[in-house]
Design a protein around this motif. Structure first.
Motif, PDB file in Angstrom:
ATOM      1  N   UNK A   1      41.331  45.078  32.807  1.00 30.26           N
ATOM      2  CA  UNK A   1      40.698  46.240  33.439  1.00 30.26           C
ATOM      3  C   UNK A   1      40.771  46.145  34.958  1.00 30.26           C
ATOM      4  N   UNK A   2      40.611  44.930  35.466  1.00 31.16           N
ATOM      5  CA  UNK A   2      40.690  44.739  36.925  1.00 31.16           C
ATOM      6  C   UNK A   2      42.110  45.037  37.404  1.00 31.16           C
TER       7      UNK A   2
ATOM      8  N   UNK B   1      42.608  48.799  37.518  1.00 27.15           N
ATOM      9  CA  UNK B   1      41.999  49.523  38.630  1.00 27.15           C
ATOM     10  C   UNK B   1      42.594  49.141  39.988  1.00 27.15           C
TER      11      UNK B   1
ATOM     12  N   UNK C   1      44.228  51.757  42.364  1.00 26.98           N
ATOM     13  CA  UNK C   1      43.865  51.828  43.780  1.00 26.98           C
ATOM     14  C   UNK C   1      45.123  51.926  44.642  1.00 26.98           C
TER      15      UNK C   1
ATOM     16  N   UNK D   1      39.395  39.664  51.581  1.00 29.32           N
ATOM     17  CA  UNK D   1      38.009  40.120  51.475  1.00 29.32           C
ATOM     18  C   UNK D   1      37.493  40.131  50.058  1.00 29.32           C
ATOM     19  N   UNK D   2      38.392  40.112  49.092  1.00 36.44           N
ATOM     20  CA  UNK D   2      37.951  40.154  47.702  1.00 36.44           C
ATOM     21  C   UNK D   2      37.815  38.747  47.130  1.00 36.44           C
TER      22      UNK D   2
ATOM     23  N   UNK E   1      34.975  36.385  47.932  1.00 35.56           N
ATOM     24  CA  UNK E   1      33.633  36.821  47.556  1.00 35.56           C
ATOM     25  C   UNK E   1      33.396  36.797  46.055  1.00 35.56           C
ATOM     26  N   UNK E   2      34.460  36.879  45.290  1.00 34.97           N
ATOM     27  CA  UNK E   2      34.332  37.017  43.847  1.00 34.97           C
ATOM     28  C   UNK E   2      35.413  36.177  43.179  1.00 34.97           C
TER      29      UNK E   2
ATOM     30  N   UNK F   1      32.291  44.729  47.708  1.00 37.58           N
ATOM     31  CA  UNK F   1      33.534  43.966  47.759  1.00 37.58           C
ATOM     32  C   UNK F   1      34.679  44.788  47.175  1.00 37.58           C
ATOM     33  N   UNK F   2      35.737  44.915  47.946  1.00 40.67           N
ATOM     34  CA  UNK F   2      36.917  45.618  47.454  1.00 40.67           C
ATOM     35  C   UNK F   2      36.848  47.130  47.578  1.00 40.67           C
TER      36      UNK F   2
ATOM     37  N   UNK G   1      37.515  50.639  48.784  1.00 43.36           N
ATOM     38  CA  UNK G   1      38.670  51.142  49.515  1.00 43.36           C
ATOM     39  C   UNK G   1      38.275  52.433  50.222  1.00 43.36           C
TER      40      UNK G   1
ATOM     41  N   UNK H   1      35.994  56.629  42.221  1.00 40.67           N
ATOM     42  CA  UNK H   1      37.048  55.609  42.050  1.00 40.67           C
ATOM     43  C   UNK H   1      36.552  54.239  42.474  1.00 40.67           C
TER      44      UNK H   1
ATOM     45  N   UNK I   1      34.395  52.329  39.856  1.00 40.16           N
ATOM     46  CA  UNK I   1      35.194  51.618  38.847  1.00 40.16           C
ATOM     47  C   UNK I   1      35.872  50.384  39.444  1.00 40.16           C
ATOM     48  N   UNK I   2      36.428  50.549  40.651  1.00 38.24           N
ATOM     49  CA  UNK I   2      37.136  49.441  41.280  1.00 38.24           C
ATOM     50  C   UNK I   2      36.189  48.284  41.578  1.00 38.24           C
TER      51      UNK I   2
ATOM     52  N   UNK J   1      34.806  46.553  38.353  1.00 36.28           N
ATOM     53  CA  UNK J   1      35.710  45.608  37.680  1.00 36.28           C
ATOM     54  C   UNK J   1      35.911  44.354  38.523  1.00 36.28           C
ATOM     55  N   UNK J   2      35.905  44.521  39.837  1.00 33.04           N
ATOM     56  CA  UNK J   2      36.032  43.337  40.699  1.00 33.04           C
ATOM     57  C   UNK J   2      34.837  42.418  40.474  1.00 33.04           C
ATOM     58  N   UNK J   3      33.658  43.002  40.316  1.00 32.01           N
ATOM     59  CA  UNK J   3      32.462  42.185  40.093  1.00 32.01           C
ATOM     60  C   UNK J   3      32.397  41.628  38.672  1.00 32.01           C
TER      61      UNK J   3
END
Lengths: 280, 421
Positions: free
Chosen positions: A33-34, A37, A41, A115-116, A119-120, B118-119, B121, B128, B131-132, B135-137
């Motif tokens: 899923x990541x 998205x 993006x 930045x991502x 943090x995660x 975080x993330x 955009x 959007x 959702x982004x 999912x990142x979290x």
């Protein structure tokens, strides 16, 4: 709030790792899923606030086609196996544009994504792979124009087009493999991001984008075949235009080296992964 | 024990801090080093990830032999001064950085909230980005879908849902980001200081949501500088000092210890000892500090609006002059006074090597509570010579007419009048 977490309670051991690591393919699948998205993006944000939007996906190879046709086809008189030079060069530019754009983005992916992943947690291998999927949209749009050009120059679509998916797969695997290698190097040595522009340029002239392989001495073939884009581009022309036979020998060699590139890249990346957040 | 969900054993983390470059004083030396620079740059970049055993000057241990266990359902606060290792600990437990030594075992799905948004955009819409970011979290697409309406409602962004977030006000941006984070539903939630953003009303709402999540049986590790939040949310708190666990226990006890360190003296304090957090790149030294009342007597308790005198003994004074700053912090760690000798019209040249400076605050316009004083000494160019944290503390009390404590940071009695028509 309902809890629908699919993952079972499992143990995660956090400790210093040394040496080579196993690639956790199952984990990559859990993060689909990541990936989805992040690809979305990239695709939706690329042409935001542009007037021409996705037309750029066509314009970029199209403009190059015009320039190359004038310079290499018109002035330098480079042969094109009897195919009209614009069509010849465009058919090569479609996979080439995919490769060069994806490779540049993939190389910089760990730098832009800092930045991502500071943090995660998520498998960082996702980052260099995402551009290789997202640019496929541009690729598909650019590819559709080939058929219009073929119509214009009176080329019929032959059954060899069925080989295209194999070539596309090879193209993706090689791009991802090289991208993974370079992204892991670039995060520590930023020189790589500067150098990759030249690498792309060299690789373009090494691939038969502006010239046919028949133009080169036979003895070169075996060496250049190691470079997968060589077979991909020549294969694209054969599959689309049907003028030459499919160069399976070159494609096969390329497939082997693409595979080696991808696997070695993934392992190198995993080995370096633990320091990314520290050196970024 | 079976219900242990996080187990930390002797965890350590080493970092390499930047080493100062050598400055060349001749053209030849500069050219020579420029030619050589690719090689030395390569070594330096490579050194970022390679340690050769020797603990040189440029190595710091952000964490050193940390051990503790967390049981399922516990809400644990982590407090400590800046640089104590709080964020490093959270980053290791979130698997963002790897420890140098030791081991931690985590049993369950972890979500970490070291930052909100975080993330995100800028070019993408609120929808959007939900959702982004989700999912990142670590949420799945379906989990976000289920909670989508709730997230939108919580964020109060309403009709801006399909607007690119770059058009959002900063408040809207933060609300949306927090709304996503608040709907995370993992077994273990790791939260850094992320609540210090947004307006007060929204902060309160977030705190409510956080404690609701926390009380629903989730395990939470929570870093904050705000002792009220820690007190409200956590039953147990760990105090980190210089990368080590200083105390681990009942929140009230730990906070009490943290805010009133026994080592921090009142009234008068000798600074020749090795202080825990002292940076002294120069020669100038703070030797002793005293706090005096209006009768010039050493005193540790003051009333709001009282005058206060701070005296500092300095040694190794150079004839070029010096600069002194007193930094006064409240219990929440907020800097309430930053008082500089540069603003005070004193001549600091040619005074001999040992002197005493005295600074008077004519009226303490701060509220009741305990305050600590940091000392900063610089040379005539304002470059740091000696910096000592938490040198001394004093108490401010409110013996005014109202028993209700003041809630502001600064205090103003005001000039009041009754105006009759």
């Amino acid at each position: 709030m309902k809890s629908k977490s699919s993952s079972l309670t499992r143990e995660i051991i956090i400790k210093p790792k040394t040496g080579w690591q196993i690639i956790n393919w199952k984990e990559l699948k859990e993060y689909k899923d990541l990936i989805y998205f992040l690809v979305l993006r990239d695709v939706t944000s690329l042409y935001k606030q542009t007037v021409l939007g996705f037309s750029w996906a066509i314009l970029r190879p199209f403009i190059k086609m015009v320039i190359f046709s004038v310079v290499f086809g018109g002035l330098a008189k480079i042969p094109s196996d009897g195919i009209p030079y614009p069509l010849f060069v465009y058919a090569g530019l479609v996979p080439w544009e995919y490769f060069s754009t994806s490779l540049t983005k993939s190389t910089g992916s760990l730098i832009t994504g800092v930045g991502i992943y500071t943090k995660v947690y998520f498998p960082r291998l996702i980052l260099p792979i995402v551009p290789c999927i997202a640019i496929l949209v541009d690729f598909a749009i650019a590819l559709s124009i080939v058929f219009i050009l073929m119509l214009k120059y009176g080329f019929a679509i032959s059954f060899t087009i069925l080989y295209l998916p194999i070539l596309i797969l090879l193209m993706i695997l090689f791009t991802a493999g090289l991208g993974i290698w370079l992204s892991a190097l670039a995060i520590q040595y930023r020189d790589v991001t500067h150098g990759v522009q030249f690498l792309v340029q060299i690789l373009m002239y090494a691939a038969p984008v502006i010239y046919p392989i028949s133009w080169l001495p036979e003895s070169y073939r075996i060496y250049l075949a190691i470079y997968p884009m060589y077979g991909v581009i020549e294969g694209f022309r054969a599959a689309l235009l049907g003028q030459n036979a499919m160069p399976w020998d070159i494609i096969g060699m390329g497939a082997i080296s693409a595979f080696v590139m991808l696997i070695s890249g993934a392992y190198y990346f995993k080995r370096k992964e633990r320091i990314f957040a520290d050196v970024a | 024990m079976n219900d242990t969900i996080i187990k930390v054993d002797n965890l350590s983390k080493r970092y390499r801090i930047g080493v100062q470059d050598v400055i060349h004083d001749s053209l030849i030396a500069s050219i020579f080093s420029w030619v050589k620079s690719p090689i030395s740059n390569f070594r330096r970049v490579q050194k970022l990830s390679k340690f050769n055993g020797e603990d040189g000057q440029d190595i710091i241990w952000a964490l050193k032999d940390i051990s503790f266990n967390v049981k399922k359902g516990e809400i644990v606060g982590i407090i400590g001064r800046n640089g104590a290792g709080k964020s490093t600990l959270l980053k290791i437990l979130s698997r963002i950085v790897e420890p140098t030594d030791g081991q931690a075992s985590v049993y369950g799905r972890v979500a970490s909230l070291l930052e909100i948004g975080t993330g995100f955009h800028r070019e993408l819409s609120g929808r959007e980005n939900i959702y982004l970011n989700g999912t990142i979290l670590g949420m799945t697409k379906n989990e976000i879908k289920e909670n989508f309406d709730e997230i939108v409602e919580f964020s109060e962004i309403g009709k801006f849902l399909d607007t690119p977030v770059k058009r959002y006000s900063s408040g809207m941006y933060v609300r949306l980001a927090f709304a996503v984070a608040a709907h995370l539903n993992p077994e273990i939630l790791i939260v850094d200081e992320v609540l210090a953003v947004g307006d007060a009303a929204f902060q309160k709402k977030c705190l409510g949501k956080m404690s609701e999540t926390a009380k629903s049986g989730r395990t939470v590790l929570f870093v904050s500088h705000n002792m009220h939040t820690i007190q409200d949310l956590c039953d147990r708190t760990i105090l980190l000092e210089d990368g080590k666990v200083a105390i681990d226990g009942d929140t009230s006890d730990v906070i009490k210890h943290y805010l009133q360190p026994e080592m921090m003296k009142t009234g008068e304090s000798d600074l020749t000892d090795n202080f825990r957090s002292r940076k002294s790149p120069g020669k100038l030294r703070a030797k002793a500090i005293r706090i005096l009342d209006k009768n010039d007597e050493i005193c540790s308790t003051y009333e709001i609006n009282d005058p206060i005198n701070i005296e500092l003994d300095i040694t190794n004074v150079n004839d070029n002059g010096f600069a002194v700053s007193f930094l006064i912090f409240n219990q929440q760690g907020a800097l309430v006074y930053h008082i500089r000798s540069q603003d005070g019209n004193i001549i600091t040249k040619n005074l001999g090597s040992t002197i005493t400076v005295r600074m008077t605050i004519p009226r303490l316009n701060i509220i009741q509570g305990r305050y600590s004083v940091d000392v900063w000494l610089g040379n005539h160019l304002d470059l740091l010579e000696d910096h000592v944290e938490s040198t001394i503390s004093f108490e401010v009390v409110n013996r005014g007419h109202s028993k209700v404590p003041l809630r502001s940071i600064i205090h103003e009695t005001g000039k009041w009048q009754i105006i009759k028509n």
